[in-house]
Design an enzyme around this catalytic site. Structure first.
Site, mmCIF file in Angstrom:
data_model
loop_
_atom_site.group_PDB
_atom_site.id
_atom_site.type_symbol
_atom_site.label_atom_id
_atom_site.label_comp_id
_atom_site.label_asym_id
_atom_site.label_seq_id
_atom_site.Cartn_x
_atom_site.Cartn_y
_atom_site.Cartn_z
ATOM 1 N N GLY A 4 19.695 0.760 22.066
ATOM 2 C CA GLY A 4 18.656 2.288 22.169
ATOM 3 C C GLY A 4 19.452 1.834 23.690
ATOM 4 O O GLY A 4 19.503 3.218 23.866
ATOM 5 N N CYS A 5 19.548 1.296 24.808
ATOM 6 C CA CYS A 5 19.699 1.828 25.871
ATOM 7 C C CYS A 5 20.599 1.986 25.687
ATOM 8 O O CYS A 5 21.989 2.557 27.171
ATOM 9 C CB CYS A 5 19.641 0.389 26.918
ATOM 10 S SG CYS A 5 17.522 -0.026 26.676
ATOM 11 N N THR A 6 21.875 2.046 25.156
ATOM 12 C CA THR A 6 23.336 1.471 25.265
ATOM 13 C C THR A 6 23.530 3.443 24.605
ATOM 14 O O THR A 6 24.352 4.204 24.901
ATOM 15 C CB THR A 6 24.486 0.906 24.020
ATOM 16 O OG1 THR A 6 24.238 -0.640 25.018
ATOM 17 C CG2 THR A 6 25.547 1.460 24.355
#
Length: 153
Positions: A43-45
């Protein structure tokens, strides 16, 4: 949680190169400040890559983009290099800004309760006042949602 109209809490944190960066360094500029849980997670990527893809649109509007997590500066360096991230990533292992912006909260995952960063974005105006709070944002649409909001202004 902080609200629109609140003064944005200032902080001094280290960027991926170990240089000190404070919110007040960008006085007179609009800032997109986004908090995310962890470098190199799916998700953060997605979120970081979406900001990277939209970075030119932010730059053209003279808007500073800053991502903050509790990851180390070395982790941020690798994350930025791996995905060619052109914006500022700040390391907050002591949770200074994370707690000041009230994004360190109880989270439930797979029935387990733990403390962690709730993915949140703040738009801060040129005077250091919070213009908009976007809690629990979606990683893949966060950057586009912010740009859409800015176009409506």
């Amino acid at each position: 949680m902080l609200q629109s109209g609140d003064k944005a809490p200032d902080f001094i944190l280290l960027d991926k190169n170990g240089s000190k960066v404070s919110l007040s360094d960008f006085s007179g500029k609009k800032i997109v400040l986004y908090f995310y849980p962890r470098d190199n997670t799916p998700g953060c990527t997605k979120q970081a890559c979406a900001f990277a893809g939209a970075y030119e649109d932010f730059r053209k509007q003279d808007i500073v983009v800053i991502g903050i997590s509790k990851d180390s500066t070395a982790s941020h360096q690798k994350f930025a290099e791996k995905y060619d991230l052109p914006f500022i990533l700040l390391s907050d292992p002591e949770l200074q800004a994370i707690k000041a912006y009230d994004v360190w909260q109880e989270k439930k995952m797979y029935g387990k309760v733990s403390m962690g960063i709730v993915r949140t974005s703040y738009i801060i105006d040129e005077n250091g006042v919070i213009e908009k709070v976007m809690p629990k944002v979606k990683p893949d649409t966060n950057a586009a949602d912010i740009l859409a909001y800015l176009r409506e202004e």
